[in-house]
Scaffold this motif. Structure first.
Motif, PDB file in Angstrom:
ATOM      1  N   TYR A  16     -19.869 -34.903  28.276  1.00 11.36           N
ATOM      2  CA  TYR A  16     -21.234 -35.599  28.118  1.00 11.36           C
ATOM      3  C   TYR A  16     -22.332 -35.048  28.935  1.00 11.36           C
ATOM      4  N   TRP A  17     -21.913 -34.086  29.938  1.00 10.72           N
ATOM      5  CA  TRP A  17     -22.795 -33.300  30.784  1.00 10.72           C
ATOM      6  C   TRP A  17     -23.742 -32.565  30.413  1.00 10.72           C
ATOM      7  N   PRO A  18     -23.645 -31.960  29.059  1.00  9.53           N
ATOM      8  CA  PRO A  18     -24.941 -31.250  28.393  1.00  9.53           C
ATOM      9  C   PRO A  18     -25.744 -32.358  27.725  1.00  9.53           C
ATOM     10  N   ARG A 150     -24.463 -27.901  17.592  1.00  9.14           N
ATOM     11  CA  ARG A 150     -23.515 -28.552  16.811  1.00  9.14           C
ATOM     12  C   ARG A 150     -22.459 -29.214  17.597  1.00  9.14           C
ATOM     13  N   ARG A 151     -21.925 -28.271  18.679  1.00 15.52           N
ATOM     14  CA  ARG A 151     -20.747 -28.670  19.468  1.00 15.52           C
ATOM     15  C   ARG A 151     -20.934 -29.877  20.228  1.00 15.52           C
ATOM     16  N   HIS A 152     -22.093 -30.036  20.611  1.00 18.92           N
ATOM     17  CA  HIS A 152     -22.470 -31.432  21.538  1.00 18.92           C
ATOM     18  C   HIS A 152     -22.812 -32.710  20.581  1.00 18.92           C
ATOM     19  N   GLY A 285     -12.573 -46.613  23.985  1.00 11.22           N
ATOM     20  CA  GLY A 285     -12.748 -45.590  22.731  1.00 11.22           C
ATOM     21  C   GLY A 285     -13.919 -44.826  22.937  1.00 11.22           C
ATOM     22  N   GLY A 286     -15.011 -45.555  23.151  1.00 13.57           N
ATOM     23  CA  GLY A 286     -16.320 -44.967  23.284  1.00 13.57           C
ATOM     24  C   GLY A 286     -16.485 -44.040  24.301  1.00 13.57           C
ATOM     25  N   LEU A 287     -15.737 -43.898  25.220  1.00 13.04           N
ATOM     26  CA  LEU A 287     -15.793 -43.360  26.386  1.00 13.04           C
ATOM     27  C   LEU A 287     -15.069 -41.931  26.327  1.00 13.04           C
ATOM     28  N   ALA A 288     -13.976 -42.174  25.331  1.00 14.74           N
ATOM     29  CA  ALA A 288     -12.966 -41.162  25.045  1.00 14.74           C
ATOM     30  C   ALA A 288     -13.624 -40.368  23.939  1.00 14.74           C
ATOM     31  N   THR A 289     -14.419 -40.735  23.097  1.00 16.93           N
ATOM     32  CA  THR A 289     -14.811 -40.051  21.711  1.00 16.93           C
ATOM     33  C   THR A 289     -15.548 -38.767  22.199  1.00 16.93           C
ATOM     34  N   GLY A 290     -16.112 -38.420  23.141  1.00 15.57           N
ATOM     35  CA  GLY A 290     -16.750 -37.062  23.653  1.00 15.57           C
ATOM     36  C   GLY A 290     -15.814 -36.170  23.589  1.00 15.57           C
ATOM     37  N   TYR A 291     -14.549 -36.403  24.338  1.00 14.50           N
ATOM     38  CA  TYR A 291     -13.308 -35.652  24.402  1.00 14.50           C
ATOM     39  C   TYR A 291     -12.636 -35.233  23.082  1.00 14.50           C
TER      40      TYR A 291
END
Length: 433
Positions: A16-18, A150-152, A285-291
């Motif tokens: 999420y940092w970027p 795209r990767r973000h 689940g939302g917090l885990a989605t970025g991973y």
């Protein structure tokens, strides 16, 4: 170890940092958080005000009409305004939606102060508020595709989902407190103010993005978004999958209260526990989605559908509350990444020129799915009973995912990645490692 190869520490190591550190997005996110909270409060205020304005004996009917007016006109708006909004960039689309919502919602307390707010006028203003909602959603996700590589995309989509999930947990109880002191009309006034803040945020935070112009592109028709989806088998399959997934969840809103009251012989507190468990699971689940950004998107998206159906099975199999309650929380956990992964598939399968129209068309169709499923839930629950209805929907959801998995294995079913900002040298190097 040289500084340039040293492993990053949290929070810089987070996917999420970027997103939160992006020079433009970090200016918009506070406005999005404020408007999400306003919408969370409106979930309660819209129905409560409808109950107060409706004539005695017609409250149930008018409340249903008000909820429909608050959501469904966006389907018509995606077609009505297709030509007018063609060519606008993501920030402009989202800004126009925020402006309309601020004005339409502010007109409700204004009419109340003037003493002219009737149930008919209230429903009309809610319908006006909803007209550009599909375009606003399309604009937010198009903005992500325009600004980020795209990767973000998936972590950025997840940030929007996290804001929404948090708002649905915080907003309703906050609205309840405010309604008890000031009344629902002033909660709607606060919601209007949050969208005014959001519109101003877009105007001030992203002043440099220009309207997209393509001299070779013909004037867009009202159905251009549907044509884009129809020509792209990947997007068409995703639309069908999403519509079916949401449609099969719709009967839950009818069957679950009946299950709790008639089958379990429990109180409204138990029903509230199920809702809370699902909301807590969705937030996690939302917090885990970025991973999940390194996972293949199509298998992940289809796996969510199958996993959600499996997690819903205990409700239909008659398991005790001690087992079905955590299973329902697990269902929320599994469901939460779906909006983000499906949006990422759109972002990768359409160019940034096509994306707003395709997403608006997608929203016009999918916004109908849950209401239609809820309507279907009435006769299903009456005919099969609540428990069997939930079991049938869970099994059908699993079958939908299995069929989708089989179809994606056919040649030519997956479209290439085309949309979004290109990856820079560091992103390409990381992707190849």
């Amino acid at each position: 170890m040289p500084p340039e190869t040293a492993p990053l520490r949290f929070p810089r190591s987070s996917p999420y940092w970027p997103v939160v550190s992006h020079p433009l997005l970090r200016r918009v996110l506070p406005g999005l958080a404020v408007s999400a909270l306003g919408d969370g409060m409106a979930l309660v205020a819209v129905t409560w005000l409808a109950l107060q304005l409706a004539p005695a004996g017609q409250r149930g009917t008018w409340t249903a009409i008000a909820v429909a007016a608050y959501l469904l006109p966006s389907a018509a708006g995606s077609m009505i305004f297709g030509r007018l909004l063609a060519g606008l960039n993501g920030a402009q689309l989202a800004s126009w939606d925020a402006r309309l919502r601020a004005v339409a919602l502010a007109a409700i307390p204004a009419a109340h102060r003037a003493g002219i707010l009737s149930i008919g006028l209230y429903v009309a203003l809610l319908a006006a508020d909803s007209l550009l909602r599909s375009w606003g959603t399309a604009g937010r996700f198009t903005l992500i595709a325009e600004l980020l590589p795209r990767r973000h995309h998936l972590p950025a989509n997840a940030v929007l989902g996290i804001l929404g999930n948090a708002a649905t947990i915080i907003g309703p109880p906050l609205a309840g407190v405010l309604i008890s002191f000031a009344g629902p009309v002033w909660v709607i006034a606060i919601d209007a103010a949050t969208f005014a803040v959001l519109a101003l945020t877009y105007r001030l935070a992203i002043p440099t993005l220009k309207t997209r112009t393509d001299p070779t592109e013909p004037t867009a028709s009202r159905t251009a978004g549907f044509e884009i989806i129809r020509r792209n088998r990947s997007l068409l399959g995703l639309l069908v999958l999403t519509f079916g997934f949401f449609l099969l969840f719709g009967p839950f809103y009818v069957a679950m209260p009946v299950l709790v009251t008639e089958d379990l012989r429990a109180s409204a507190t138990t029903l509230g526990l199920y809702y809370t468990a699902f909301g807590a699971g969705s937030l996690l689940g939302g917090l885990a989605t970025g991973y999940l950004h390194r996972w293949p998107l199509w298998p992940t998206t289809i796996g969510i559908v199958v996993g959600f159906g499996v997690a819903m099975l205990p409700l239909g199999l008659g398991t005790p509350v001690g087992l079905s309650l955590p299973a329902f929380a697990l269902a929320g956990l599994i469901w939460a990444p779906y909006p983000s992964t499906s949006m990422a598939l759109f972002q990768r399968s359409a160019t940034t020129t096509e994306l707003p129209r395709a997403l608006a068309a997608n929203g016009a169709v999918t916004v109908l799915a849950v209401p239609l499923g809820t309507l279907l839930g009435g006769p299903l629950t009456a005919g099969l009973g609540a428990r069997r209805t939930l079991l049938v929907c869970a099994a059908a959801t699993i079958a939908l995912g299995v069929v989708a998995a089989g179809l994606t294995r056919l040649p030519g079913r997956t479209a290439p990645d085309r949309g979004g900002a290109p990856d820079g040298p560091r992103e390409r190097a990381a992707a190849g490692s």
